[in-house]
Design a protein around this motif. Structure first.
Motif, PDB file in Angstrom:
ATOM      1  N   ALA A 135      52.915  39.565  43.590  1.00  0.00           N
ATOM      2  CA  ALA A 135      51.880  40.494  44.055  1.00  0.00           C
ATOM      3  C   ALA A 135      51.865  40.538  45.578  1.00  0.00           C
ATOM      4  CB  ALA A 135      50.517  40.070  43.532  1.00  0.00           C
ATOM      5  N   ASP A 136      51.370  41.647  46.106  1.00  0.00           N
ATOM      6  CA  ASP A 136      51.237  41.826  47.549  1.00  0.00           C
ATOM      7  C   ASP A 136      49.788  41.729  48.011  1.00  0.00           C
ATOM      8  OD1 ASP A 136      54.048  42.502  47.603  1.00  0.00           O
ATOM      9  OD2 ASP A 136      53.444  44.450  46.791  1.00  0.00           O
ATOM     10  N   LEU A 137      48.865  41.852  47.078  1.00  0.00           N
ATOM     11  CA  LEU A 137      47.444  41.763  47.384  1.00  0.00           C
ATOM     12  C   LEU A 137      46.725  41.311  46.116  1.00  0.00           C
ATOM     13  CD1 LEU A 137      44.944  42.329  49.204  1.00  0.00           C
ATOM     14  CD2 LEU A 137      45.041  44.702  48.424  1.00  0.00           C
ATOM     15  N   ILE A 138      45.777  40.407  46.253  1.00  0.00           N
ATOM     16  CA  ILE A 138      45.038  39.881  45.100  1.00  0.00           C
ATOM     17  C   ILE A 138      43.566  40.236  45.269  1.00  0.00           C
ATOM     18  CG2 ILE A 138      44.283  37.792  43.896  1.00  0.00           C
ATOM     19  CD1 ILE A 138      46.927  36.525  44.565  1.00  0.00           C
ATOM     20  N   LEU A 139      43.002  40.834  44.241  1.00  0.00           N
ATOM     21  CA  LEU A 139      41.565  41.080  44.158  1.00  0.00           C
ATOM     22  C   LEU A 139      40.998  40.105  43.139  1.00  0.00           C
ATOM     23  CD1 LEU A 139      41.408  44.999  44.146  1.00  0.00           C
ATOM     24  CD2 LEU A 139      41.170  43.441  46.085  1.00  0.00           C
ATOM     25  N   LEU A 140      40.246  39.122  43.609  1.00  0.00           N
ATOM     26  CA  LEU A 140      39.637  38.121  42.732  1.00  0.00           C
ATOM     27  C   LEU A 140      38.197  38.542  42.459  1.00  0.00           C
ATOM     28  CD1 LEU A 140      39.826  35.397  41.270  1.00  0.00           C
ATOM     29  CD2 LEU A 140      39.071  34.298  43.393  1.00  0.00           C
ATOM     30  N   VAL A 141      37.924  38.888  41.207  1.00  0.00           N
ATOM     31  CA  VAL A 141      36.589  39.359  40.830  1.00  0.00           C
ATOM     32  C   VAL A 141      35.763  38.149  40.395  1.00  0.00           C
ATOM     33  CG1 VAL A 141      35.288  40.965  39.416  1.00  0.00           C
ATOM     34  CG2 VAL A 141      37.636  41.522  40.072  1.00  0.00           C
ATOM     35  N   VAL A 142      34.629  37.950  41.056  1.00  0.00           N
ATOM     36  CA  VAL A 142      33.738  36.815  40.788  1.00  0.00           C
ATOM     37  C   VAL A 142      32.344  37.371  40.516  1.00  0.00           C
ATOM     38  CG1 VAL A 142      32.714  34.710  41.729  1.00  0.00           C
ATOM     39  CG2 VAL A 142      35.100  35.266  42.231  1.00  0.00           C
ATOM     40  N   SER A 143      31.748  36.913  39.428  1.00  0.00           N
ATOM     41  CA  SER A 143      30.403  37.368  39.074  1.00  0.00           C
ATOM     42  C   SER A 143      29.374  36.639  39.918  1.00  0.00           C
ATOM     43  CB  SER A 143      30.130  37.126  37.592  1.00  0.00           C
ATOM     44  OG  SER A 143      28.792  37.480  37.266  1.00  0.00           O
ATOM     45  N   ALA A 144      28.446  37.388  40.499  1.00  0.00           N
ATOM     46  CA  ALA A 144      27.419  36.788  41.345  1.00  0.00           C
ATOM     47  C   ALA A 144      26.427  35.955  40.552  1.00  0.00           C
ATOM     48  CB  ALA A 144      26.683  37.889  42.113  1.00  0.00           C
ATOM     49  N   VAL A 145      26.321  36.188  39.229  1.00  0.00           N
ATOM     50  CA  VAL A 145      25.345  35.463  38.415  1.00  0.00           C
ATOM     51  C   VAL A 145      25.999  34.357  37.601  1.00  0.00           C
ATOM     52  CG1 VAL A 145      23.761  37.414  38.295  1.00  0.00           C
ATOM     53  CG2 VAL A 145      25.579  37.221  36.601  1.00  0.00           C
ATOM     54  N   ASN A 146      27.264  34.071  37.850  1.00  0.00           N
ATOM     55  CA  ASN A 146      27.964  33.003  37.136  1.00  0.00           C
ATOM     56  C   ASN A 146      28.238  31.878  38.132  1.00  0.00           C
ATOM     57  OD1 ASN A 146      29.456  31.377  35.465  1.00  0.00           O
ATOM     58  ND2 ASN A 146      31.207  32.767  35.314  1.00  0.00           N
ATOM     59  N   ALA A 147      27.558  30.742  37.942  1.00  0.00           N
ATOM     60  CA  ALA A 147      27.719  29.611  38.863  1.00  0.00           C
ATOM     61  C   ALA A 147      28.944  28.766  38.540  1.00  0.00           C
ATOM     62  CB  ALA A 147      26.467  28.728  38.841  1.00  0.00           C
ATOM     63  N   ALA A 148      29.605  29.032  37.417  1.00  0.00           N
ATOM     64  CA  ALA A 148      30.790  28.245  37.029  1.00  0.00           C
ATOM     65  C   ALA A 148      32.010  28.784  37.765  1.00  0.00           C
ATOM     66  CB  ALA A 148      30.980  28.295  35.519  1.00  0.00           C
ATOM     67  N   ARG A 149      32.217  28.319  38.975  1.00  0.00           N
ATOM     68  CA  ARG A 149      33.322  28.825  39.802  1.00  0.00           C
ATOM     69  C   ARG A 149      34.478  27.841  39.883  1.00  0.00           C
ATOM     70  NH1 ARG A 149      28.862  30.072  43.441  1.00  0.00           N
ATOM     71  NH2 ARG A 149      28.091  32.147  42.917  1.00  0.00           N
ATOM     72  N   GLU A 150      34.440  26.783  39.103  1.00  0.00           N
ATOM     73  CA  GLU A 150      35.528  25.808  39.143  1.00  0.00           C
ATOM     74  C   GLU A 150      36.875  26.434  38.772  1.00  0.00           C
ATOM     75  OE1 GLU A 150      37.727  22.536  39.815  1.00  0.00           O
ATOM     76  OE2 GLU A 150      35.660  22.963  40.433  1.00  0.00           O
ATOM     77  N   PRO A 151      36.974  27.290  37.723  1.00  0.00           N
ATOM     78  CA  PRO A 151      38.269  27.931  37.440  1.00  0.00           C
ATOM     79  C   PRO A 151      38.795  28.775  38.605  1.00  0.00           C
ATOM     80  CG  PRO A 151      36.811  28.124  35.552  1.00  0.00           C
ATOM     81  CD  PRO A 151      35.978  27.614  36.680  1.00  0.00           C
TER      82      PRO A 151
END
Length: 535
Positions: free
Chosen positions: A364-380
């Motif tokens: 890939a040349d650019l990565i868009l990482l989508v993260v939910s603002a209401v999900n505190a489980a960010r370890e993955p």
């Protein structure tokens, strides 16, 4: 006959010297005559002093202008680029810094051109440092290069020399023999030059104004011009030697083709298949990879970028395999391949999903990482980015793609019923804006990213917010870095293709050789058997 030939050769050589003196006389005598006549004419009219003053002012002005224009910020001659070439990887950029140290030393006059031996030893020193950088464990790093690639580097260096000499006046007409004769003629003029030097020393005793003018103006102007040309030559030499040394020892050099940074990168097989389905014919486009956990809003982001329904957004988790889309946005350089992958936080096989995402991230040349603002489980998400950084740290010949975090579901932050965009997250002026800013800062800290690379959005069609307002401009902002990743990825693709082509070509050549040898052995064996039967 031999005597006649030798006499003709001597006559030809003598004729050439005679022609040279005639040309020098034709050029020099009229100038000298005009100078004497002009000086006599000015002397008769009592203008010689004013003419000398005007000449002195012109020389002083030229001297001051040359000193100013010789500086790096307004150089008279074209200077080598300070920034590394676009196709360099992070490891190559580190090697380029070593080369740039020599450029700085030339600017500080710590390296001065004194002789041809010093010129050659400087190039050997640069080659040694670059070779040691790429081959630190090799006992002889300078020799750790394949012979075909050495010849290829020599060919590229010769191409640079040809390009430089082609711009010199009459360079296309000068032969090696003429250069040799010119050097020999210069050696014969050494006694005359020594007499001139003696005249320069004694002339102030005869004509002290002229002597002082030459010492303080003409000689200084000549010395400054010579130093400027020598410095420019050294910087150009360091730049070219360093560049070709990096090309040689980094393993980026191609044997059978040249890599043009302005040409279009080659198509990857899956890209060609995707474009064929879309009935498009284009060079390798920018590849954008969309990652995120399940229900983070990846498919909704695809739909928001297209402005229409393209991806499924139901509750059924998508497959881990990437789903390609072809997006055309003029502000992103035309066509873009978007790969939408499934979530990677599956507890039953967490590493397998992350490995699949990492494998796709390498293409890939650019990565868009989508993260939910209401999900505190960010370890993955944190584990994915950490392993992505480690993967590229272990492979410094690759350039990591820039990462933009798309912070989704901001409409569900406190207070959930308040939705009156736009919101000022730089200086929050409402409770909702404070909540969005807090979520943005928390994600930036958790994922070790700068807040400027986190974009809060709402991806619901009826509440679509901040995609065109903030995300699209940020994509345009990181586009140059993404194109550098694409450029390096295209070089790697060409290098891999060439390796297979070379192996196949060598295998065919070896097969033909063994067939010819085997056929010759078989033919001789049959002939020997027939001769034995006859006997």
């Amino acid at each position: 006959m031999a005597t006649i030939t030798q006499h003709a050769a001597r006559s030809t050589q003598h004729l050439r010297k005679w022609r040279l003196w005639v040309l020098a006389a034709c050029l020099g005598l009229p100038l000298l005559a005009f100078g004497i006549a002009g000086a006599f004419w000015l002397y008769e009219r009592h203008w010689l002093g004013w003419a000398g003053l005007a000449f002195l002012c012109g020389e002083a002005l030229a001297f001051s202008l040359l000193r100013r224009w010789a500086r790096a910020d307004g150089a008279l001659l074209p200077q080598p680029s300070v920034s590394p070439p676009r196709e360099f990887s992070p490891r190559d950029e580190a090697a380029w810094k070593l080369v740039h140290e020599y450029q700085d030393r030339v600017d500080r006059n710590e390296i001065v051109l004194t002789s041809l031996d010093q010129f050659l030893s400087l190039g050997q020193e640069i080659l040694g440092r670059v070779a040691t950088f790429y081959r630190p464990d090799d006992p002889e790093p300078l020799l750790a290069v394949q012979v075909p690639f050495l010849f290829r580097a020599i060919e590229e260096t010769a191409r640079d020399l040809a390009a430089v000499t082609a711009n010199l006046p009459f360079a296309h007409r000068i032969t090696i023999s003429e250069i040799v004769r010119g050097y020999q003629f210069g050696q014969k003029l050494k006694p005359a030059y020594e007499l001139y030097q003696l005249y320069r020393i004694l002339s102030p005793l005869v004509n002290w104004p002229s002597g002082l003018f030459r010492i303080f103006v003409t000689d200084r102007l000549f010395d400054l011009t010579k130093a400027t040309l020598n410095q420019w030559l050294l910087k150009w030499y360091v730049d070219r030697v360093g560049y070709h040394a990096i090309e040689l020892y980094s393993g980026r050099l191609l044997l059978t083709r040249r890599f043009d940074v302005d040409a279009s990168p080659p198509l990857l097989p899956d890209t060609a298949e995707t474009l064929a389905e879309a009935r498009k014919a284009t060079p390798e486009p920018l590849r954008v990879l969309i990652l995120g956990q399940v229900k983070a809003g990846k498919s909704s982001l695809v739909n928001a970028l297209f402005g229409e329904i393209r991806a499924a957004t139901d509750v059924v988790p998508m497959t881990a395999q990437p789903t390609p889309y072809v997006l055309e946005r003029p502000n992103l350089g035309g066509m873009v391949i978007i790969s939408d992958m499934g979530g990677y936080e599956d507890p039953t096989m967490p590493q397998e999903r992350i490995d699949e995402a990492l494998a796709e991230a390498l293409r890939a040349d650019l990565i868009l990482l989508v993260v939910s603002a209401v999900n505190a489980a960010r370890e993955p998400d944190r584990r994915l980015l950490m392993q992505l950084r480690d993967r590229f740290t272990a492979q410094p010949e690759l350039r990591p793609p820039p990462v933009i975090v798309v912070l989704s579901h901001i409409d569900l932050l406190r207070p959930p019923r308040d939705w009156t965009p736009p919101y000022n997250v730089v200086t929050p002026d409402s409770l909702k804006a404070h909540s969005i800013r807090g979520a943005l800062d928390a994600v930036a800290v958790d994922l070790a990213l700068t807040p400027e690379l986190v974009v809060p959005v709402c991806l619901l069609p009826e509440r679509l917010y901040n995609v065109e307002e903030a995300l699209a401009p940020l994509l345009v902002q990181v586009l140059p870095e993404a194109k550098r990743t694409l450029l390096l990825r295209g070089l790697k693709t060409l290098h891999d293709q060439e390796q297979w082509e070379l192996l196949w070509r060598q295998a065919r050549a070896a097969g033909r050789f063994f067939l010819q040898i085997g056929g010759e052995v078989l033919r001789k064996s049959v002939e020997r058997m027939l001769m034995e039967k006859r006997i």
